[in-house]
Scaffold this motif. Structure first.
Motif, PDB file in Angstrom:
ATOM      1  N   LYS A  83       0.832  -1.200   0.000  1.00 58.78           N
ATOM      2  CA  LYS A  83       0.000   0.000   0.000  1.00 58.78           C
ATOM      3  C   LYS A  83       0.873   1.258   0.000  1.00 58.78           C
ATOM      4  N   SER A  84       2.059   1.161   0.601  1.00 61.63           N
ATOM      5  CA  SER A  84       2.995   2.288   0.674  1.00 61.63           C
ATOM      6  C   SER A  84       4.232   1.990  -0.173  1.00 61.63           C
ATOM      7  N   PRO A  85       4.870   3.032  -0.699  1.00 63.83           N
ATOM      8  CA  PRO A  85       6.098   2.829  -1.482  1.00 63.83           C
ATOM      9  C   PRO A  85       7.232   2.247  -0.626  1.00 63.83           C
ATOM     10  N   GLY A  86       8.235   1.722  -1.314  1.00 67.70           N
ATOM     11  CA  GLY A  86       9.401   1.172  -0.632  1.00 67.70           C
ATOM     12  C   GLY A  86      10.326   2.252  -0.084  1.00 67.70           C
ATOM     13  N   TYR A  87      10.256   3.452  -0.649  1.00 67.02           N
ATOM     14  CA  TYR A  87      11.175   4.521  -0.268  1.00 67.02           C
ATOM     15  C   TYR A  87      10.433   5.847  -0.167  1.00 67.02           C
ATOM     16  N   HIS A  88      11.045   6.791   0.515  1.00 65.11           N
ATOM     17  CA  HIS A  88      10.505   8.146   0.577  1.00 65.11           C
ATOM     18  C   HIS A  88      10.915   8.956  -0.653  1.00 65.11           C
ATOM     19  N   TYR A  89      12.110   8.646  -1.174  1.00 64.89           N
ATOM     20  CA  TYR A  89      12.646   9.374  -2.328  1.00 64.89           C
ATOM     21  C   TYR A  89      13.237   8.396  -3.332  1.00 64.89           C
ATOM     22  N   LEU A  90      13.049   8.705  -4.602  1.00 61.70           N
ATOM     23  CA  LEU A  90      13.608   7.919  -5.698  1.00 61.70           C
ATOM     24  C   LEU A  90      14.443   8.881  -6.545  1.00 61.70           C
ATOM     25  N   LYS A 112      17.898   8.491 -13.174  1.00 60.38           N
ATOM     26  CA  LYS A 112      19.212   8.385 -13.820  1.00 60.38           C
ATOM     27  C   LYS A 112      19.896   9.748 -13.987  1.00 60.38           C
ATOM     28  N   GLY A 113      19.142  10.771 -14.331  1.00 61.96           N
ATOM     29  CA  GLY A 113      19.699  12.111 -14.523  1.00 61.96           C
ATOM     30  C   GLY A 113      19.921  12.881 -13.232  1.00 61.96           C
ATOM     31  N   GLY A 114      19.489  12.313 -12.107  1.00 61.56           N
ATOM     32  CA  GLY A 114      19.679  12.963 -10.818  1.00 61.56           C
ATOM     33  C   GLY A 114      18.433  13.603 -10.232  1.00 61.56           C
ATOM     34  N   GLU A 115      17.333  13.608 -10.978  1.00 57.19           N
ATOM     35  CA  GLU A 115      16.096  14.193 -10.465  1.00 57.19           C
ATOM     36  C   GLU A 115      15.597  13.387  -9.260  1.00 57.19           C
ATOM     37  N   ILE A 116      15.286  14.097  -8.184  1.00 59.24           N
ATOM     38  CA  ILE A 116      14.778  13.464  -6.970  1.00 59.24           C
ATOM     39  C   ILE A 116      13.250  13.481  -7.031  1.00 59.24           C
ATOM     40  N   VAL A 117      12.652  12.303  -6.930  1.00 63.61           N
ATOM     41  CA  VAL A 117      11.199  12.168  -6.985  1.00 63.61           C
ATOM     42  C   VAL A 117      10.690  11.796  -5.595  1.00 63.61           C
ATOM     43  N   PRO A 118       9.982  12.714  -4.919  1.00 63.33           N
ATOM     44  CA  PRO A 118       9.409  12.364  -3.613  1.00 63.33           C
ATOM     45  C   PRO A 118       8.266  11.367  -3.804  1.00 63.33           C
ATOM     46  N   LEU A 119       8.277  10.293  -3.031  1.00 59.03           N
ATOM     47  CA  LEU A 119       7.232   9.279  -3.142  1.00 59.03           C
ATOM     48  C   LEU A 119       6.304   9.247  -1.938  1.00 59.03           C
ATOM     49  N   HIS A 126      11.366   3.781  12.140  1.00 58.01           N
ATOM     50  CA  HIS A 126      12.359   4.773  12.574  1.00 58.01           C
ATOM     51  C   HIS A 126      13.383   5.071  11.487  1.00 58.01           C
ATOM     52  N   SER A 127      12.965   4.965  10.210  1.00 54.16           N
ATOM     53  CA  SER A 127      13.896   5.182   9.107  1.00 54.16           C
ATOM     54  C   SER A 127      13.285   6.041   8.009  1.00 54.16           C
ATOM     55  N   VAL A 128      14.174   6.745   7.300  1.00 50.97           N
ATOM     56  CA  VAL A 128      13.824   7.421   6.058  1.00 50.97           C
ATOM     57  C   VAL A 128      14.642   6.735   4.968  1.00 50.97           C
ATOM     58  N   HIS A 129      13.991   6.433   3.849  1.00 52.57           N
ATOM     59  CA  HIS A 129      14.622   5.649   2.790  1.00 52.57           C
ATOM     60  C   HIS A 129      14.715   6.432   1.482  1.00 52.57           C
ATOM     61  N   LEU A 130      15.888   6.327   0.844  1.00 57.82           N
ATOM     62  CA  LEU A 130      16.072   6.908  -0.479  1.00 57.82           C
ATOM     63  C   LEU A 130      16.732   5.865  -1.360  1.00 57.82           C
ATOM     64  N   SER A 131      16.428   5.923  -2.648  1.00 62.56           N
ATOM     65  CA  SER A 131      16.958   4.929  -3.575  1.00 62.56           C
ATOM     66  C   SER A 131      17.284   5.554  -4.915  1.00 62.56           C
ATOM     67  N   TYR A 132      18.394   5.106  -5.487  1.00 62.64           N
ATOM     68  CA  TYR A 132      18.672   5.474  -6.871  1.00 62.64           C
ATOM     69  C   TYR A 132      18.102   4.381  -7.762  1.00 62.64           C
ATOM     70  N   LEU A 169      20.678  15.098  -0.904  1.00 66.39           N
ATOM     71  CA  LEU A 169      19.565  14.608  -0.095  1.00 66.39           C
ATOM     72  C   LEU A 169      20.048  14.144   1.279  1.00 66.39           C
ATOM     73  N   LEU A 170      21.185  13.458   1.335  1.00 66.01           N
ATOM     74  CA  LEU A 170      21.722  13.017   2.622  1.00 66.01           C
ATOM     75  C   LEU A 170      22.071  14.208   3.518  1.00 66.01           C
ATOM     76  N   HIS A 171      22.658  15.245   2.947  1.00 64.95           N
ATOM     77  CA  HIS A 171      22.961  16.442   3.742  1.00 64.95           C
ATOM     78  C   HIS A 171      21.677  17.069   4.277  1.00 64.95           C
ATOM     79  N   SER A 172      20.671  17.153   3.441  1.00 62.94           N
ATOM     80  CA  SER A 172      19.395  17.729   3.859  1.00 62.94           C
ATOM     81  C   SER A 172      18.746  16.895   4.972  1.00 62.94           C
ATOM     82  N   LEU A 173      18.728  15.591   4.805  1.00 58.40           N
ATOM     83  CA  LEU A 173      18.129  14.710   5.809  1.00 58.40           C
ATOM     84  C   LEU A 173      18.911  14.745   7.112  1.00 58.40           C
ATOM     85  N   LYS A 174      20.231  14.758   7.021  1.00 56.88           N
ATOM     86  CA  LYS A 174      21.072  14.772   8.222  1.00 56.88           C
ATOM     87  C   LYS A 174      20.886  16.082   8.997  1.00 56.88           C
TER      88      LYS A 174
END
Length: 141
Positions: A34-41, A44-51, A67-73, A98-103
């Motif tokens: 029901k929910s995506p596997g990640y918060h961000y995808l 290939k070109g570097g565009e970050i897609v919020p899910l 207790h996690s936030v997930h991002l995936s390329y 994205l890691l700098h922003s999340l941290k």
């Protein structure tokens, strides 16, 4: 706001040209999520897609999602389906951004790859996150 202990880096284990729509469709129709596997995808070109909003729980690492936030390329396998670091320069740049922003928001969260959790036998994200960060952004460790 929920407590975040981990910021987790993933790969989609698809070819780098897979579309976010195809990945979302697979999760819904094949896996029944029901929910995506990640918060961000990250495309290939570097565009970050919020899910998914960070306030919601995704399906990234069994037993750790609350207790996690997930991002995936998008990518992470070679032409024969074997694990391979297929990150483009744009994806690497976006992952770091994205890691700098999340941290900044989750100062005490530990950044690691999916494969670094206990009991995980996959190669995801097909590279050593901590070793990479030591080279390019030690301030994130």
């Amino acid at each position: 706001m929920r407590r975040i202990d981990y910021i987790v880096v993933h790969c989609t284990a698809t070819q780098p040209n897979a579309s976010p729509e195809a990945i979302l469709r697979y999760w819904r129709q094949v896996l029944g999520w029901k929910s995506p596997g990640y918060h961000y995808l990250i495309k290939k070109g570097g565009e970050i897609v919020p899910l998914l909003p960070e306030s919601e729980v995704s399906n990234g690492v069994k037993g750790y999602n609350s207790h996690s936030v997930h991002l995936s390329y998008i990518g992470g396998i070679d032409g024969k389906g074997f694990p391979k670091d297929t990150r483009t320069a744009g994806q690497k740049e976006s992952i770091l951004c994205l890691l700098h922003s999340l941290k900044t928001r989750y100062k005490n969260a530990k950044i690691q790859g999916h494969r670094d959790f206990p009991g995980v036998t996959k190669a995801c994200p097909s590279f050593d996150v901590r070793a990479w960060l030591k080279e390019v952004a030690p301030d994130l460790l």
